[in-house]
Design a protein around this motif. Structure first.
Motif, PDB file in Angstrom:
ATOM      1  N   MET A 160       1.010  -1.233   0.231  1.00 40.88           N
ATOM      2  CA  MET A 160       0.019   0.018  -0.201  1.00 40.88           C
ATOM      3  C   MET A 160       0.808   1.372   0.001  1.00 40.88           C
ATOM      4  N   ALA A 161       2.068   1.387   0.586  1.00 43.01           N
ATOM      5  CA  ALA A 161       2.924   2.479   0.790  1.00 43.01           C
ATOM      6  C   ALA A 161       3.321   2.984  -0.643  1.00 43.01           C
ATOM      7  N   GLU A 162       3.513   2.324  -1.913  1.00 46.31           N
ATOM      8  CA  GLU A 162       3.882   2.796  -2.936  1.00 46.31           C
ATOM      9  C   GLU A 162       2.598   3.184  -3.864  1.00 46.31           C
ATOM     10  N   LEU A 163       1.318   2.982  -3.385  1.00 51.34           N
ATOM     11  CA  LEU A 163       0.392   3.345  -4.211  1.00 51.34           C
ATOM     12  C   LEU A 163      -0.673   4.313  -3.614  1.00 51.34           C
ATOM     13  N   THR A 164      -1.377   5.261  -4.076  1.00 53.41           N
ATOM     14  CA  THR A 164      -2.420   6.069  -3.564  1.00 53.41           C
ATOM     15  C   THR A 164      -3.673   5.540  -3.924  1.00 53.41           C
ATOM     16  N   PRO A 165      -4.462   5.127  -2.943  1.00 55.56           N
ATOM     17  CA  PRO A 165      -5.696   4.459  -3.367  1.00 55.56           C
ATOM     18  C   PRO A 165      -6.847   5.590  -3.877  1.00 55.56           C
ATOM     19  N   GLY A 176      -8.501   0.209   3.501  1.00 53.31           N
ATOM     20  CA  GLY A 176      -7.493   1.286   3.257  1.00 53.31           C
ATOM     21  C   GLY A 176      -7.606   2.716   2.257  1.00 53.31           C
ATOM     22  N   LEU A 177      -8.902   2.935   2.122  1.00 59.58           N
ATOM     23  CA  LEU A 177      -9.087   4.072   1.425  1.00 59.58           C
ATOM     24  C   LEU A 177      -9.482   5.467   2.317  1.00 59.58           C
ATOM     25  N   THR A 178      -8.777   6.555   2.125  1.00 62.58           N
ATOM     26  CA  THR A 178      -8.826   7.551   2.883  1.00 62.58           C
ATOM     27  C   THR A 178      -9.351   8.992   2.513  1.00 62.58           C
ATOM     28  N   ASP A 179      -9.168   8.998   1.074  1.00 64.72           N
ATOM     29  CA  ASP A 179      -9.548  10.223   0.449  1.00 64.72           C
ATOM     30  C   ASP A 179     -11.071  10.446   0.093  1.00 64.72           C
ATOM     31  N   LEU A 180     -11.722  10.871   1.018  1.00 64.28           N
ATOM     32  CA  LEU A 180     -13.416  11.122   0.708  1.00 64.28           C
ATOM     33  C   LEU A 180     -13.749  12.547   0.463  1.00 64.28           C
ATOM     34  N   ARG A 181     -14.318  12.685  -0.488  1.00 59.41           N
ATOM     35  CA  ARG A 181     -14.643  13.987  -1.263  1.00 59.41           C
ATOM     36  C   ARG A 181     -16.162  14.002  -1.380  1.00 59.41           C
TER      37      ARG A 181
END
Length: 257
Positions: free
Chosen positions: A1-6, A31-36
């Motif tokens: 996961m470290a090298e990818l942006t979910p 493991g997803l963090t970017d909520l818009r």
């Protein structure tokens, strides 16, 4: 996961704070963090969202709010719109699994990706879908095709996660890796030398085949380094015991017993 942006998760005109919180919860699960959020009906922040997020506070604390879908996806390279309804656009239609493979490959190349979800009641506008790279449709039973927002996000997030971590979680994985060949050979030779001293290989011409059979049997166990050390300790203890027995026998013989 470290090298990818979910992938980012974009909710267009979400109506209920409970649903936003539930989406944050499943995002954190996978493991997803970017909520818009695009134009949430009741504004933002909403206390009820934290109540239903079940501790996934970091997702909610990072929420960004936009006025339009176009603004929300402006920095993303690949975006898929999720919908169960046929649309007028001629975009490619994929399952979550197929879409996740594209998202994975793109993010592995350094691109930024996202998944766009429509509001609870109206879904996505065709004009907004047209801004995306394609459509994702979950292959559910047509007799009951209603999924709530969090369920739809969970299915897509799960497919992403299986590609990123194509293995069970650590607590379900096997333990230490097998020992190296040199350690195994040392164990075999140690065992064979003690068995030889104890007269196990009889008749002598069968020693080679018997040793081979032993190595095959022990090799199937896939010993770890620690297990090799333990097993060699067992061999050593048994050999010392045999030595003590032989010493006692010699002592008795010397005494004429």
């Amino acid at each position: 996961m470290a090298e990818l942006t979910p992938p980012a998760v974009i909710l267009d005109k979400p109506q209920m704070a409970d649903n936003i919180g539930s989406v944050a919860r499943v995002m954190a699960n996978f493991g997803l963090t970017d909520l818009r959020l695009v134009a949430p009906r009741d504004g933002w922040p909403q206390d009820r969202a934290w109540a239903t997020a079940s501790g996934a506070d970091w997702v909610l604390e990072g929420v960004r709010v936009f006025d339009t879908v176009a603004e929300a996806i402006a920095d993303l390279n690949t975006v898929f719109a999720t919908t169960a309804r046929p649309r007028e656009t001629r975009q490619p239609v994929r399952t979550p699994r197929e879409a996740s493979r594209v998202l994975y490959d793109d993010t592995a190349s350094g691109l930024k990706a996202g998944l766009l979800f429509g509001g609870e009641r109206a879904g996505l506008e065709t004009t907004d879908i047209a801004l995306t790279s394609g459509i994702v449709t979950i292959p559910i039973d047509p007799r009951h095709h209603s999924l709530n927002l969090a369920q739809a996000v969970a299915i897509n997030a799960y497919e992403w996660r299986t590609l990123v971590l194509d293995a069970p979680p650590p607590k379900f994985r096997e333990g230490e890796p097998p020992a190296s060949s040199d350690l195994l050979v040392g164990m075999y030779e140690h065992l064979e030398s003690e068995l030889d001293a104890g007269g196990f290989f009889h008749p002598p011409e069968k020693k080679r085949s018997m040793s081979q059979n032993l190595r095959v049997m022990l090799g199937r166990a896939a010993f770890t380094e620690q297990e090799v050390a333990t097993f060699r300790g067992v061999i050593h203890a048994l050999s010392k015991g045999r030595g003590r027995l032989l010493a006692r026998m010699a002592e008795k013989k010397a005494r004429g017993e």
